[in-house]
Design a protein around this motif. Structure first.
Motif, mmCIF file in Angstrom:
data_model
loop_
_atom_site.group_PDB
_atom_site.id
_atom_site.type_symbol
_atom_site.label_atom_id
_atom_site.label_comp_id
_atom_site.label_asym_id
_atom_site.label_seq_id
_atom_site.Cartn_x
_atom_site.Cartn_y
_atom_site.Cartn_z
ATOM 1 N N LEU A 1 0.823 -1.205 0.000
ATOM 2 C CA LEU A 1 0.000 0.000 0.000
ATOM 3 C C LEU A 1 0.859 1.258 0.000
ATOM 4 O O LEU A 1 0.355 2.369 0.125
ATOM 5 N N ASN A 2 2.214 1.069 -0.094
ATOM 6 C CA ASN A 2 3.166 2.173 -0.051
ATOM 7 C C ASN A 2 3.136 2.918 1.279
ATOM 8 O O ASN A 2 3.388 4.123 1.337
ATOM 9 N N SER A 3 2.828 2.216 2.355
ATOM 10 C CA SER A 3 2.848 2.801 3.684
ATOM 11 C C SER A 3 3.939 2.124 4.513
ATOM 12 O O SER A 3 4.218 0.931 4.335
ATOM 13 N N GLN B 1 1.539 10.429 -11.109
ATOM 14 C CA GLN B 1 0.739 10.427 -9.888
ATOM 15 C C GLN B 1 1.572 10.857 -8.682
ATOM 16 O O GLN B 1 2.721 10.446 -8.524
ATOM 17 N N ILE B 2 0.993 11.700 -7.839
ATOM 18 C CA ILE B 2 1.615 12.150 -6.595
ATOM 19 C C ILE B 2 0.641 11.843 -5.456
ATOM 20 O O ILE B 2 -0.531 12.219 -5.525
ATOM 21 N N GLU B 3 1.134 11.161 -4.439
ATOM 22 C CA GLU B 3 0.284 10.796 -3.300
ATOM 23 C C GLU B 3 0.837 11.451 -2.036
ATOM 24 O O GLU B 3 2.005 11.272 -1.695
ATOM 25 N N ILE B 4 0.000 12.198 -1.352
ATOM 26 C CA ILE B 4 0.373 12.914 -0.125
ATOM 27 C C ILE B 4 -0.244 12.170 1.052
ATOM 28 O O ILE B 4 -1.465 12.056 1.157
ATOM 29 N N ILE B 5 0.605 11.665 1.953
ATOM 30 C CA ILE B 5 0.154 10.793 3.036
ATOM 31 C C ILE B 5 0.219 11.533 4.366
ATOM 32 O O ILE B 5 1.217 12.196 4.678
ATOM 33 N N GLY B 6 -0.833 11.411 5.150
ATOM 34 C CA GLY B 6 -0.882 12.021 6.472
ATOM 35 C C GLY B 6 -1.341 11.028 7.519
ATOM 36 O O GLY B 6 -1.442 9.825 7.264
ATOM 37 N N THR B 7 -1.622 11.526 8.697
ATOM 38 C CA THR B 7 -2.125 10.667 9.766
ATOM 39 C C THR B 7 -3.649 10.646 9.810
ATOM 40 O O THR B 7 -4.240 9.849 10.535
ATOM 41 N N PHE B 8 -4.283 11.532 9.021
ATOM 42 C CA PHE B 8 -5.742 11.601 8.991
ATOM 43 C C PHE B 8 -6.198 12.096 7.626
ATOM 44 O O PHE B 8 -5.572 12.953 7.017
ATOM 45 N N VAL B 9 -7.265 11.472 7.141
ATOM 46 C CA VAL B 9 -7.970 12.009 5.978
ATOM 47 C C VAL B 9 -9.449 11.829 6.248
ATOM 48 O O VAL B 9 -9.868 10.852 6.885
ATOM 49 N N ILE B 10 -10.238 12.799 5.833
ATOM 50 C CA ILE B 10 -11.657 12.794 6.176
ATOM 51 C C ILE B 10 -12.314 11.523 5.664
ATOM 52 O O ILE B 10 -12.123 11.141 4.509
ATOM 53 N N SER C 1 -6.941 15.011 -11.939
ATOM 54 C CA SER C 1 -7.963 14.540 -10.998
ATOM 55 C C SER C 1 -7.331 14.326 -9.635
ATOM 56 O O SER C 1 -6.100 14.299 -9.491
ATOM 57 N N ALA C 2 -8.185 14.159 -8.621
ATOM 58 C CA ALA C 2 -7.705 13.883 -7.265
ATOM 59 C C ALA C 2 -8.739 13.040 -6.528
ATOM 60 O O ALA C 2 -9.945 13.195 -6.747
ATOM 61 N N THR C 3 -8.272 12.125 -5.698
ATOM 62 C CA THR C 3 -9.159 11.292 -4.894
ATOM 63 C C THR C 3 -8.588 11.172 -3.485
ATOM 64 O O THR C 3 -7.390 11.391 -3.261
ATOM 65 N N LEU C 4 -9.461 10.805 -2.545
ATOM 66 C CA LEU C 4 -9.036 10.536 -1.176
ATOM 67 C C LEU C 4 -8.922 9.033 -0.994
ATOM 68 O O LEU C 4 -9.869 8.296 -1.301
ATOM 69 N N ASN C 5 -7.778 8.581 -0.513
ATOM 70 C CA ASN C 5 -7.559 7.167 -0.223
ATOM 71 C C ASN C 5 -7.685 6.981 1.281
ATOM 72 O O ASN C 5 -6.750 7.283 2.030
ATOM 73 N N THR C 6 -8.841 6.517 1.728
ATOM 74 C CA THR C 6 -9.081 6.400 3.165
ATOM 75 C C THR C 6 -8.273 5.279 3.801
ATOM 76 O O THR C 6 -8.075 5.275 5.016
ATOM 77 N N ASP C 7 -7.797 4.310 3.029
ATOM 78 C CA ASP C 7 -6.965 3.235 3.585
ATOM 79 C C ASP C 7 -5.620 3.770 4.067
ATOM 80 O O ASP C 7 -5.096 3.334 5.091
ATOM 81 N N ASP C 8 -5.043 4.708 3.305
ATOM 82 C CA ASP C 8 -3.708 5.217 3.617
ATOM 83 C C ASP C 8 -3.708 6.644 4.142
ATOM 84 O O ASP C 8 -2.646 7.251 4.280
ATOM 85 N N ASN C 9 -4.905 7.213 4.418
ATOM 86 C CA ASN C 9 -4.993 8.599 4.875
ATOM 87 C C ASN C 9 -4.276 9.545 3.913
ATOM 88 O O ASN C 9 -3.497 10.402 4.328
ATOM 89 N N SER C 10 -4.529 9.381 2.634
ATOM 90 C CA SER C 10 -3.772 10.138 1.642
ATOM 91 C C SER C 10 -4.680 10.804 0.617
ATOM 92 O O SER C 10 -5.841 10.436 0.445
#
Length: 295
Positions: free
Chosen positions: A93-95, A253-262, A188-197
């Motif tokens: 999952l690239n985490s 593709q660029i994925e920005i990962i945090g500790t929380f995503v809505i 385009s942009a999407t929220l990935n709730t599995d990785d908070n990204s």
């Protein structure tokens, strides 16, 4: 040709061959000596090659089943007293799922074990084990395949266009995320709730560029990592919730990962419904108690 001349020619050819092999392996050895023990490595020319590389790492096998123990060995070329090797494991999952620091022996060798049991290792696929020694350029990695777990299916939410965003914003699952880009366009942009990204797709075929994204903390918080086309990226500036990524031409593709995503609306609705039901039950129970006759 006498024996002395033959010996000299052999020495020259050996030196040339060693230089050629060293330059071929100078950047990185993928799957370095996989399946070899340290004794085997020392008994082969790989030992000479590893001495020319800042840090090398390998595993006892290329494939494992969930719950197996991975044996990790490696060697650094120049030992710096007091500096450990940092081992980082990245999931399919690239985490990042594991980080450890390993002591380096006086001979430059290091070893550790990684247990693949547990929820962090539940997905089948390719896991990357990275070794870093002191500075960013002293690194190497090895990939292993894990089976016997759960097949990974990305949970990328379908983008919605119900909410109108500004000219310098992009819609991600109905949320407006401010951005600016040079050297390309955001598609385009999407929220990935599995990785908070936040996953951002771009078109940057012609030249290098820069992407700056500033999501509100209600959308994403605790940003700590960026992936560019699935690879961990160092050419990044993160200041609070403002992220600036310098990307090369050809990036998709660029994925920005945090500790929380809505979370998605369905999850919130389910939580609200559960709380409402519990409240109704509690109120009903209290009402029944209040109307019961007291003796």
């Amino acid at each position: 040709m006498n024996s002395r001349t033959s010996f000299a020619l052999l020495a020259v050819l050996t030196a040339v061959g060693t230089l050629t092999m060293s330059s071929a392996y100078a950047d990185e050895i993928p799957q370095a000596c996989v399946g070899c023990s340290m004794e085997d490595a020392r008994a082969t020319s790989n030992k000479m090659l590893m001495q020319d590389i800042p840090v090398s790492v390998w595993t006892d096998k290329t494939g494992y089943k969930q719950g197996d123990v991975i044996m990790v060995n490696g060697q650094v070329a120049n030992v710096a007293s007091g500096f450990p090797v940092t081992i980082t494991v990245v999931s399919p999952l690239n985490s990042i799922i594991a980080v450890d620091q390993i002591t380096v022996g006086n001979d430059g060798t290091f070893e550790t074990t990684i247990n693949t049991a547990g929820n962090m290792w539940k997905y089948d696929g390719t896991y990357t084990i990275k070794a870093n020694y002191g500075s960013a350029d002293k690194k190497n990695s090895v990939k292993v395949e894990l089976t016997g777990g759960v097949a990974y299916k990305p949970n990328y939410e379908t983008p919605t266009t119900s909410k109108q965003c500004g000219a310098n914003e992009i819609t991600a699952n109905g949320h407006c995320v401010p951005f600016s880009i040079s050297g390309g366009t955001v598609t385009s942009a999407t929220l990935n709730t599995d990785d908070n990204s936040i996953v951002i797709n771009i078109n940057a075929r012609e030249s290098d560029g820069t992407l700056t994204v500033t999501p509100s903390k209600t959308v994403q918080d605790g940003i700590f990592m960026v992936l560019v086309d699935g690879q961990e990226w160092d050419d990044v500036e993160i200041v609070a919730n403002k992220v600036t990524v310098m990307f090369p031409a050809g990036t998709e593709q660029i994925e920005i990962i945090g500790t929380f995503v809505i979370p998605e609306f369905g999850t919130i609705a389910a939580m609200i419904l559960a709380v409402a039901i519990i409240s109704i039950i509690a109120v009903s129970a209290k009402s029944r108690l209040s109307i019961m006759p007291r003796y």
